[in-house]
Design an enzyme around this catalytic site. Structure first.
Site, short mmCIF file in Angstrom:
data_model
loop_
_atom_site.label_atom_id
_atom_site.label_comp_id
_atom_site.label_asym_id
_atom_site.label_seq_id
_atom_site.Cartn_x
_atom_site.Cartn_y
_atom_site.Cartn_z
N GLY A 1 -10.31 -2.89 1.58
CA GLY A 1 -9.44 -1.71 1.57
C GLY A 1 -9.87 -0.75 2.67
O GLY A 1 -10.92 -0.94 3.29
N LYS A 2 -9.08 0.24 2.90
CA LYS A 2 -9.47 1.28 3.87
C LYS A 2 -8.66 2.52 3.57
O LYS A 2 -7.54 2.44 3.07
CB LYS A 2 -9.18 0.82 5.29
CG LYS A 2 -9.97 1.55 6.34
CD LYS A 2 -11.38 0.99 6.41
CE LYS A 2 -12.16 1.54 7.57
NZ LYS A 2 -13.29 0.65 7.88
N GLY A 3 -9.24 3.67 3.89
CA GLY A 3 -8.52 4.92 3.72
C GLY A 3 -8.59 5.75 4.98
O GLY A 3 -9.45 5.51 5.84
N VAL B 1 -5.21 1.95 1.67
CA VAL B 1 -4.59 0.62 1.63
C VAL B 1 -5.57 -0.32 0.95
O VAL B 1 -6.73 -0.43 1.35
CB VAL B 1 -4.27 0.12 3.05
CG1 VAL B 1 -3.78 -1.33 3.02
CG2 VAL B 1 -3.22 1.01 3.71
#
Ligand code: GLU
Length: 439
Positions: free
Chosen positions: A123-125, A78
């Protein structure tokens, strides 16, 4: 699998409770965001420019397992914001990862980068996987497949991943190699938290914990308390928790309880932190049966760690650990959020009412991403800093940010979390307004 869970950024106590799954982390993040918007009285157009994630990527990753089977994993990335710079934030490997959680973590990254004023968005995953059940080669295959699938959406000027729960420098090396091979050039700045040998920064491994300790030093000063002799309980013994324990013990604090997925361990006279870290190394990254070392007693229920009468409580594991339910029983004077999202808005209400000083995650654990920024800078310039310089710059950033948030908290008469969101949102809104809309 073996070599990975040990060094996970905030890892170590995942699974202590499954509570983090049942509450929506994204709802919580929205509530926190809205509290600050209300105080600032932002206009709908201003909110529209910064609130929602700009891009949500959902991936299906087929991976060949050691026995020849193909297993399919779900993964996310995201990108919440690119208003102040490329998206930035870690990748988490955990069986309970959800899109809701990754969206929340991405928003918190945007706020975090703005609070410490580094030129990144957020962001992050996450990959839905229990990495302990994968062999090293399966883990490598999965990591490479994830990064290859993301190749068009990430990059030093687009989105720069990093470690998070259950990912470490080795995984970052695989990410960097996959991306560099894909584009046929050396591109270390695509990811941070790499091993030193392949473009990592000195000090990145301890950066999150070091940032927590710098915040605690400022907080202790403000509250006129002494870190020397202060009692500390730490939930989570991954990279953040274990290093925070070590650094605080070095400052003369007494670590009276620690915990991870294997349980809670208590010693009122002070846990021998070096022994605990050595034990963890010998037990595949976990504190398994640490009580048999005779250095601590096993706690009946590790969640009770959060309720101990300590000066400082450091949640360093997962979201939603302190809620409206257990917050009334929290007795710490200071809560330093090394984890992301450990206190729910309901918990905040209870803790604020009783005067607990919360150092909010988007400030408290920002040392990790701050040194990630230093790593990105070093990669792009091709000149590497000595450790002393990293720590000195980190200290400057953390102290400045702590005081920016404290000042906002006094100016607006709001708790530190709302103040941190206010500082972040002011910076984001200013950038969004200067940029305007492209088309
Ligand atoms: N995963 C860490 C965090 O939650 C570090 C992110 C980064 O270095 O980009 O802040």
């Amino acid at each position: 699998m073996s070599g990975t869970r040990k060094d996970g950024e905030q890892g170590g106590s995942q699974g202590v409770t499954r509570r983090h799954m049942t509450l929506s982390a994204y709802d919580n993040a929205m509530t926190q965001f809205d509290q600050a918007i209300k105080v600032l009285g932002l206009k709908p157009n201003q909110v529209a420019m910064i609130k929602d994630p700009r891009k949500v990527i959902i991936l299906t990753l087929p991976v060949r397992m050691d026995d020849g089977r193909i297993e399919v994993f779900t993964a996310y990335r995201v990108q919440h914001s690119i208003v102040r710079g490329p998206a930035k934030g870690g990748v988490r490997y955990h069986q309970d990862v959800t899109l809701d959680e990754v969206k929340a973590l991405a928003l918190w990254m945007t706020m975090k980068c703005a609070v410490v004023d580094i030129p990144f968005g957020g962001g992050k995953g996450g990959i839905v996987v229990d990495p302990t059940r994968l062999s090293r080669s399966e883990l490598e295959n999965l990591s490479r497949r994830y990064f290859a699938a993301l190749a068009d959406d990430i990059g030093p000027d687009q989105d720069v991943p990093a470690p998070d729960v259950n990912t470490n420098a080795q995984v970052m090396a695989w990410f960097m190699d996959t991306y560099s091979m894909h584009f046929k050039r050396h591109l270390p700045a695509v990811v941070t938290g790499k091993p030193l040998q392949v473009g990592g920064s000195r000090g990145r491994d301890i950066a999150t914990a070091q940032g927590v300790v710098f915040c605690l030093e400022e907080a202790a000063d403000h509250l006129k308390m002494d870190l020397k002799g202060a009692t500390v309980a730490i939930q989570g013994f991954g990279n953040a928790g274990a290093n925070a324990a070590r650094l605080l013990a070095e400052k003369g604090a007494r670590i009276v309880a620690i915990s991870d997925v294997t349980g809670g361990y208590q010693n009122d006279a002070g846990i021998d932190v070096e022994a605990a870290i050595a034990w963890k190394k010998e037990h595949n990254g976990l504190l398994t049966r640490f009580e048999t070392s005779k250095k601590a007693k096993a706690m009946k229920n590790p969640m009770q760690l959060l309720e101990l009468p300590v000066d400082i409580l450091i949640p360093a594991a997962l979201e939603n650990q302190i809620t409206g339910e257990n917050a009334p029983r929290v007795r710490a004077r200071v809560v330093a959020e090394a984890a992301n999202g450990p206190c729910t808005p309901d918990a905040d209400e209870v803790l604020n009412a009783k005067g607990t000083f919360i150092i909010p995650d988007i400030l408290c654990n920002a040392g990790g991403v701050t040194v990630s920024y230093f790593e990105w800078v070093q990669n792009r310039v091709g000149f590497y800093w000595p450790l002393e310089q990293v720590i000195q710059e980190l200290r400057r950033v953390m102290a400045t940010s702590f005081h920016a948030v404290l000042d906002a908290s006094i100016q607006y008469k709001v708790p530190m979390r709302v103040a941190a969101f206010i500082v972040a949102i002011n910076r984001l809104t200013a950038a969004a307004e200067l940029r305007g809309l492209y088309a």
